[in-house]
Scaffold this motif. Sequence first.
Motif, mmCIF file in Angstrom:
data_model
loop_
_atom_site.group_PDB
_atom_site.id
_atom_site.type_symbol
_atom_site.label_atom_id
_atom_site.label_comp_id
_atom_site.label_asym_id
_atom_site.label_seq_id
_atom_site.Cartn_x
_atom_site.Cartn_y
_atom_site.Cartn_z
ATOM 1 N N ILE A 1 39.402 55.816 6.705
ATOM 2 C CA ILE A 1 39.774 56.516 7.945
ATOM 3 C C ILE A 1 38.618 56.382 8.931
ATOM 4 O O ILE A 1 37.494 56.791 8.637
ATOM 5 C CB ILE A 1 40.036 58.017 7.671
ATOM 6 N N PRO A 2 38.861 55.820 10.109
ATOM 7 C CA PRO A 2 37.763 55.607 11.062
ATOM 8 C C PRO A 2 37.257 56.929 11.655
ATOM 9 O O PRO A 2 38.026 57.901 11.731
ATOM 10 C CB PRO A 2 38.386 54.716 12.135
ATOM 11 N N PRO A 3 35.993 56.956 12.086
ATOM 12 C CA PRO A 3 35.429 58.202 12.633
ATOM 13 C C PRO A 3 36.234 58.802 13.776
ATOM 14 O O PRO A 3 36.326 60.016 13.896
ATOM 15 C CB PRO A 3 34.032 57.775 13.093
ATOM 16 N N TRP A 4 36.861 57.957 14.609
ATOM 17 C CA TRP A 4 37.611 58.515 15.750
ATOM 18 C C TRP A 4 38.783 59.359 15.273
ATOM 19 O O TRP A 4 39.106 60.394 15.860
ATOM 20 C CB TRP A 4 38.077 57.407 16.708
ATOM 21 N N LEU A 5 39.404 58.943 14.177
ATOM 22 C CA LEU A 5 40.574 59.682 13.679
ATOM 23 C C LEU A 5 40.132 60.961 12.953
ATOM 24 O O LEU A 5 40.729 62.031 13.137
ATOM 25 C CB LEU A 5 41.394 58.779 12.738
ATOM 26 N N THR A 6 39.070 60.847 12.171
ATOM 27 C CA THR A 6 38.546 62.048 11.496
ATOM 28 C C THR A 6 38.155 63.096 12.527
ATOM 29 O O THR A 6 38.505 64.279 12.399
ATOM 30 C CB THR A 6 37.316 61.683 10.648
ATOM 31 N N GLY A 7 37.426 62.649 13.558
ATOM 32 C CA GLY A 7 36.975 63.573 14.605
ATOM 33 C C GLY A 7 38.151 64.267 15.263
ATOM 34 O O GLY A 7 38.132 65.478 15.496
ATOM 35 N N LEU A 8 39.191 63.495 15.521
ATOM 36 C CA LEU A 8 40.378 64.040 16.186
ATOM 37 C C LEU A 8 41.049 65.105 15.306
ATOM 38 O O LEU A 8 41.381 66.203 15.774
ATOM 39 C CB LEU A 8 41.363 62.891 16.467
ATOM 40 N N VAL A 9 41.219 64.788 14.029
ATOM 41 C CA VAL A 9 41.890 65.732 13.117
ATOM 42 C C VAL A 9 41.053 67.006 12.953
ATOM 43 O O VAL A 9 41.578 68.131 13.026
ATOM 44 C CB VAL A 9 42.157 65.054 11.747
ATOM 45 N N VAL A 10 39.756 66.833 12.764
ATOM 46 C CA VAL A 10 38.871 67.997 12.597
ATOM 47 C C VAL A 10 38.940 68.891 13.838
ATOM 48 O O VAL A 10 39.074 70.115 13.745
ATOM 49 C CB VAL A 10 37.426 67.527 12.308
ATOM 50 N N CYS A 11 38.884 68.268 15.010
ATOM 51 C CA CYS A 11 38.940 69.051 16.256
ATOM 52 C C CYS A 11 40.259 69.817 16.348
ATOM 53 O O CYS A 11 40.281 70.996 16.724
ATOM 54 C CB CYS A 11 38.813 68.131 17.472
ATOM 55 N N LEU A 12 41.353 69.165 15.995
ATOM 56 C CA LEU A 12 42.661 69.822 16.105
ATOM 57 C C LEU A 12 42.807 70.979 15.117
ATOM 58 O O LEU A 12 43.342 72.034 15.466
ATOM 59 C CB LEU A 12 43.789 68.793 15.886
ATOM 60 N N VAL A 13 42.303 70.785 13.900
ATOM 61 C CA VAL A 13 42.410 71.864 12.899
ATOM 62 C C VAL A 13 41.577 73.077 13.341
ATOM 63 O O VAL A 13 42.058 74.220 13.339
ATOM 64 C CB VAL A 13 41.958 71.365 11.505
ATOM 65 N N VAL A 14 40.345 72.803 13.741
ATOM 66 C CA VAL A 14 39.475 73.911 14.171
ATOM 67 C C VAL A 14 40.075 74.608 15.385
ATOM 68 O O VAL A 14 40.130 75.844 15.451
ATOM 69 C CB VAL A 14 38.043 73.394 14.472
#
Lengths: 74, 570
Positions: B171-184
């Motif tokens: 999973i590329p960093p851009w997608l991880t960052g996006l998911v983490v931001c949305l969950v938080v």
Amino acid sequence: MGKRMVWFLFILMFFLHQDFWWWDHSFLILGFLPIGLAYHGIFSIACAILGWAAVRFAWPEELEKFAESSDQSK
Amino acid sequence: MTTLIVIACYLCLLLTLGFFSNRLFRGTSKDYFVASHSIGPFLLLMSVFGTTMTAFALVGSTGKSFERGIGTYGLMASISGLVHAGIFFLIGIRLWAFGKKYGYITQIQFFRDRFDSDKLGYFLFPILVLLVVPYLLIGIIGAGKTIEPVTAGAFPTFFTNPSAPPWLGGIPPWLTGLVVCLVVLSYVFMGGSRGAAFANTFQTIVFMVMGVVAFIFIINALGGIENAGKIPARITDQSAIVQDYRYDKKQASIVANEPPRVIGKVLSSESDDVVNQQPHFWRETTQVEFKKKNPKTGELSFFERELGYSFITFVTYLFIPLSVGMFPHLFQHWLTAKSAKSFRLTVIAHPLCIMVVWVPCVLVGAWASGVLPPGIPPPAVLSAMLNLLVGDPILIGLLTAGVLAAIMSSLDSQFLCLGTIFTNDIVVHRAGKKRYTDKQIISIARIFIICIVTLTYFLAMLAKDANVFDLAIWCFSGFSALFPLVFAALYWKRATKQGAIASIAAAVLSWLYYFHLSGYGGEYLVGPGIVPAAICFAAASVAMVVVSLVTDPPSPQTVAKFFPENNSKS
């Protein structure tokens, strides 16, 4: 032990943190902990004990009463 | 793929917690911002600890120990145990008392009142935002760096451009960052500070437990605790740096390298006796040169690194943890406390919690020097060790969830805090309290939080290769430089509005100066190894004292309001 003793220990801890005497030692404690890390692990435990002493002997009762008193002066 | 499913389940669990905390939400702005002052000792400890430990603690400390050795613990962790606990006791309880008594929700409200200055708030607001944003970035960057290696191979046809070739399909960093931001964003949006406190508590327990579990599995993979002590890179009598062991995935055990694998050489050292030393296990400064293989071209190159820490750097680092006294998100957590007594557990247990998290991370980083290539990016060390040594995908998923927990337990408080200060210190303050209903105030905070999350996400993508530890240190340095402001406000009656403004200006200008010299976020030391935070702190302190003494003292009413001990004595 009173507030002064807690303050003295707090300041003493800053000096004890600077463990230059272990700087170039890398021998292991218990077969896996380098001394530079073991010392600071114990230091962390000492900080917790100091925290307990501060809570026990230097707790700011008057501040607690002040906050809980009802006269709002804003 | 299994790893990814476990991580996804964890994130779903977190969202469920967000829905649960939303059910407890009382619908008032006071509840949204400071949980109606209802948080007890255990939740306070977990939320304060979870907030102060972020990617910096797990990913950053492991990476830094990999780069420089076990001195990383004394440098940041043990001194933080002392300084943080001292600040909770001396600053936190006092600020909580004023917050409870006078109804403050943000730091700026306190400073405006204490220094009797409206403009001070407008001056401080952009500075606090400027300093919190790098803190947010390290969370998102750290999450991205952690997930990609452990999910390598999951989607080889989708993600074909990995950060490093072995991580193809991760999973590329851009997608991880996006998911983490949305969950938080989801659980902060729903539950406010109560949601953040619940989520922090849950996540802090997860990352502490998972940290210990990861440590045990890594020790087992390294052949037991005593064998692990032999793993770190060693210096030979030829001044070469060698790895005596490697991890054989087929045998699932550590095997000796015959002959030892040379990974670099010593250029110079403070110590005369370097032969057979494991430089990651001491703190003497040693200049080394490592080999690095370009993973794409296979070309060999060399890079220099300094192992250990100079003593002056070690001493002056004590200024960095002072930053917690000025973290706006921590101020907000303090205000959620039900009573002053809620702080007691935090003061005592915080240093122990730091120890439980940091000692394993620092050891793993030092051990990694013996089994990982020296050129691996420091933020990727922890996940690379998990990937190499812990084979089970379910376990890797759980352990990675623990790392994400540490990251998200800080992000939530920071997002919430920025929404809170913008709403209360800028919008409501300018328009007046009667201009908006309670519901509208909460909506404004939520909209601002969405804006900040979006901005932070894009900034994190721009700075995706930044060193998490170094960026965090710059953020902490800025807040440390502001520490004289809060200390003087609470303990020095003579501190004036002009002194406060001068102190803030001195802190920010000196910080910006050194931040520029560092190349905007790199490691930078002044002269013989002094950390810039020490100099910024000194400049801010001098400005506060000198300017306060040459200006008119605060009014007797202000002094009476903020120094209640005097009133009771007289």
